[in-house]
Design an enzyme around this catalytic site. Structure first.
Site, PDB file in Angstrom:
ATOM      1  N   HIS A 139     -33.531 -12.031  33.016  1.00 48.19           N
ATOM      2  CA  HIS A 139     -34.051 -13.341  33.456  1.00 48.19           C
ATOM      3  C   HIS A 139     -33.840 -14.425  32.401  1.00 48.19           C
ATOM      4  O   HIS A 139     -33.965 -15.612  32.705  1.00 48.19           O
ATOM      5  CB  HIS A 139     -35.523 -13.236  33.846  1.00 48.19           C
ATOM      6  CG  HIS A 139     -36.484 -13.117  32.702  1.00 48.19           C
ATOM      7  ND1 HIS A 139     -37.037 -11.915  32.305  1.00 48.19           N
ATOM      8  CD2 HIS A 139     -37.002 -14.047  31.867  1.00 48.19           C
ATOM      9  CE1 HIS A 139     -37.851 -12.115  31.291  1.00 48.19           C
ATOM     10  NE2 HIS A 139     -37.851 -13.403  31.007  1.00 48.19           N
ATOM     11  N   ASP A 169     -34.377  -5.598  34.722  1.00 49.18           N
ATOM     12  CA  ASP A 169     -34.419  -6.902  34.063  1.00 49.18           C
ATOM     13  C   ASP A 169     -33.837  -6.821  32.654  1.00 49.18           C
ATOM     14  O   ASP A 169     -34.377  -7.386  31.704  1.00 49.18           O
ATOM     15  CB  ASP A 169     -35.848  -7.449  34.015  1.00 49.18           C
ATOM     16  CG  ASP A 169     -35.898  -8.909  33.550  1.00 49.18           C
ATOM     17  OD1 ASP A 169     -34.920  -9.632  33.783  1.00 49.18           O
ATOM     18  OD2 ASP A 169     -36.899  -9.304  32.930  1.00 49.18           O
ATOM     19  N   SER A 242     -39.359 -13.180  25.481  1.00 49.94           N
ATOM     20  CA  SER A 242     -38.654 -12.287  26.406  1.00 49.94           C
ATOM     21  C   SER A 242     -37.335 -11.807  25.822  1.00 49.94           C
ATOM     22  O   SER A 242     -36.517 -12.607  25.362  1.00 49.94           O
ATOM     23  CB  SER A 242     -38.392 -12.999  27.734  1.00 49.94           C
ATOM     24  OG  SER A 242     -39.592 -13.265  28.403  1.00 49.94           O
TER      25      SER A 242
END
Length: 500
Positions: A139, A169, A242
């Site tokens: 993402h 992901d 992230s």
């Protein structure tokens, strides 16, 4: 006279012993006092607070790991229709303002053009090989252009996406560089709740921020993430973290920071990381093929509560209850049936229904795996050849998570009746039989029993567990629905009210 002399002698010896003991005690106390005065203040403090020495010092860990952590930036193009930006007001047909607004919002609307905007993204990653391979979250980089990677020494490189995997992901990047610092990969199977961990990343653009915490829980299953048993930590993770590494005290990567639970957009004490053992398999496949293949069993499973477990003869809820077996699937070919309870897969325990999908997904396609099950109170082992999960099956699994199936709303497990038994039951078409029943479920409250054959649901003919599952999942809740069953070869209608 002799008796008096003996008595006085004993009394004198007793008094002498008491005096000697007092002198000895005083001497020992003085010696201890002198020893205490001779100690330095630091020695006294260390002796008084030995528990402080057990707290970890992350200084050297951060110093060693930070050079292999990277900052990732990019630009994402967001396209939207003109109608989302400009819309003609909803006016009555005879309104005098209708023609006025039609000039601006009608077919000749000058604003009626596709609208584009740019969004600048920020994330983290870490280097896994000295020739420039970098791990991050999908993402962070999906749809990005002008993708840049910046190192601790401020060197900046243009990054190329080698491959991405939507299911986990994860993404693998490559930069044109050599002799880069790397981070060693650990073993997430050895993690324990309460273990110290460290996160390094770029939250809100603050480069190379280190936060510490402990592992709060293991094997967390999040909605729509059936193939990832997340590591839950209380290490502070925020937007920008992230893709960054989660490290143990040895400086090994044990997870990739991926998600946070938040109502405010910031950290609220719950962070989730992808276990590094899942990452290793995904990265190897992305590096070799640019995509990831997942193993496929072909069963729909559900969890069990205490009541349902007892109905299957178990003392406590454990395993994954098979609610449905897909026709033609590896599970069907191996002999799996609805109502089976999967206890072990490939020698690894299945304690909850959520444990099964990651085990199946990480199994190489074509591998023959022993699966221990409980069927009708008897333990048995089935051998299944794992198939390949197709894109269509993956999409269906994403839209319809195994833990939320229609049979779960009814509180039953069913099985399609074999064709050779239909004639003996007086049936001319396929039907399903209730193999297990949750005593607290909607079916039990409606009077259904194990062994009942479901012929019709809401006036629809039932010929398979798949069809019943679809109808139950789509059925409205809160109102009675008619069901036609066959009990002891006698047709019987009953009504069931499903939860909303």
């Amino acid at each position: 006279m002799n008796r008096t002399l003996i008595h006085q002698t004993r009394r004198w010896l007793s008094l002498s012993f008491v005096a000697l003991l007092a002198l000895t005690t005083q001497a020992c106390a003085q010696e201890a006092s002198d020893h205490a005065k001779s100690q330095t203040p630091s020695q006294s403090s260390a002796a008084a607070a030995p528990q402080l020495s057990s707290l970890p010092d992350f200084t050297q860990l951060v110093h060693n790991a930070a050079p292999a952590v990277v900052s990732i930036t990019g630009v994402r193009i967001i396209k939207s229709d003109a109608g989302e930006q400009q819309a003609m007001p909803d006016l009555p047909p005879n309104s005098p303002f209708r023609q006025f607004f039609k000039h601006f919002f009608g077919p000749n609307n000058p604003f009626d053009q596709p609208f584009e905007s740019k969004e600048r993204i920020l994330g983290s990653g870490f280097i896994i090989s000295s020739d420039g391979y970098i791990v991050t979250n999908r993402h962070v980089v999906v749809g990005d252009t002008d993708l840049k990677v910046r190192l601790l020494d401020r060197h900046e490189y243009t990054a190329k996406v080698i491959g991405m995997d939507k299911r986990t992901d994860l993404a693998l990047l490559k930069i044109d560089a050599k002799q880069l610092p790397t981070l060693p990969l650990g073993n997430s199977d050895h993690l324990q709740v309460g273990q110290w961990v460290l996160a390094i990343g770029n939250p809100f653009g603050f480069d190379y921020t280190a936060t510490q915490g402990i592992i709060s829980a293991l094997s967390r299953n999040l909605p729509d993430e059936n193939y990832v048993p997340f590591i839950q930590t209380d290490a502070a993770v925020n937007p920008g973290n992230s893709g960054g590494p989660l490290l143990n005290l040895k400086g090994q990567v044990v997870g990739v920071n991926s998600q946070i639970y938040t109502n405010s957009g910031g950290f609220m004490g719950l962070s989730f990381a992808i276990p590094i053992n899942i990452v290793k398999d995904v990265i190897d496949q992305l590096k070799a093929h640019g995509k990831v293949s997942y193993g496929w069993l072909g069963v729909m499973v559900q969890g069990m509560d205490q009541s349902l477990a007892q109905s299957f003869g178990l003392q406590q809820p454990t395993g994954a209850l098979v609610a449905q077996v897909e026709p033609g699937s590896p599970a069907a070919k191996a002999g799996f049936k609805s109502g089976d309870i999967i206890l072990e897969f490939g020698g690894k325990p299945v304690k909850r229904s959520g444990d099964l999908p990651p085990l199946v997904g990480s199994t190489p396609v074509g591998t023959v795996v022993p699966v221990d099950i409980l069927r009708d109170g008897k333990h048995m082992t089935l051998k299944v050849k794992i198939g390949k999960l197709s894109e269509q099956q993956m999409k269906a699994a994403h839209e319809k998570p195994p833990a939320d199936n229609g049979h779960g709303r009814m509180g039953i497990a069913t099985e399609t009746i074999p064709k050779d038994k239909l004639e003996a039951l007086g049936l001319k078409h396929d039907a399903v039989v209730i193999k297990a029943l949750n005593p607290d479920g909607a079916a039990a409250k409606s009077g259904l029993q194990v062994g009942d054959i479901i012929l019709d649901f809401d006036r629809h003919r039932i010929t398979s567990s798949t069809e019943l599952n679809r109808l139950v999942r789509q059925a409205p809740g809160g109102r009675p629905i008619p069901i036609l069953i066959l009990r002891d070869k006698t047709p019987l209608f009953t009504a069931i009210t499903l939860p909303k």
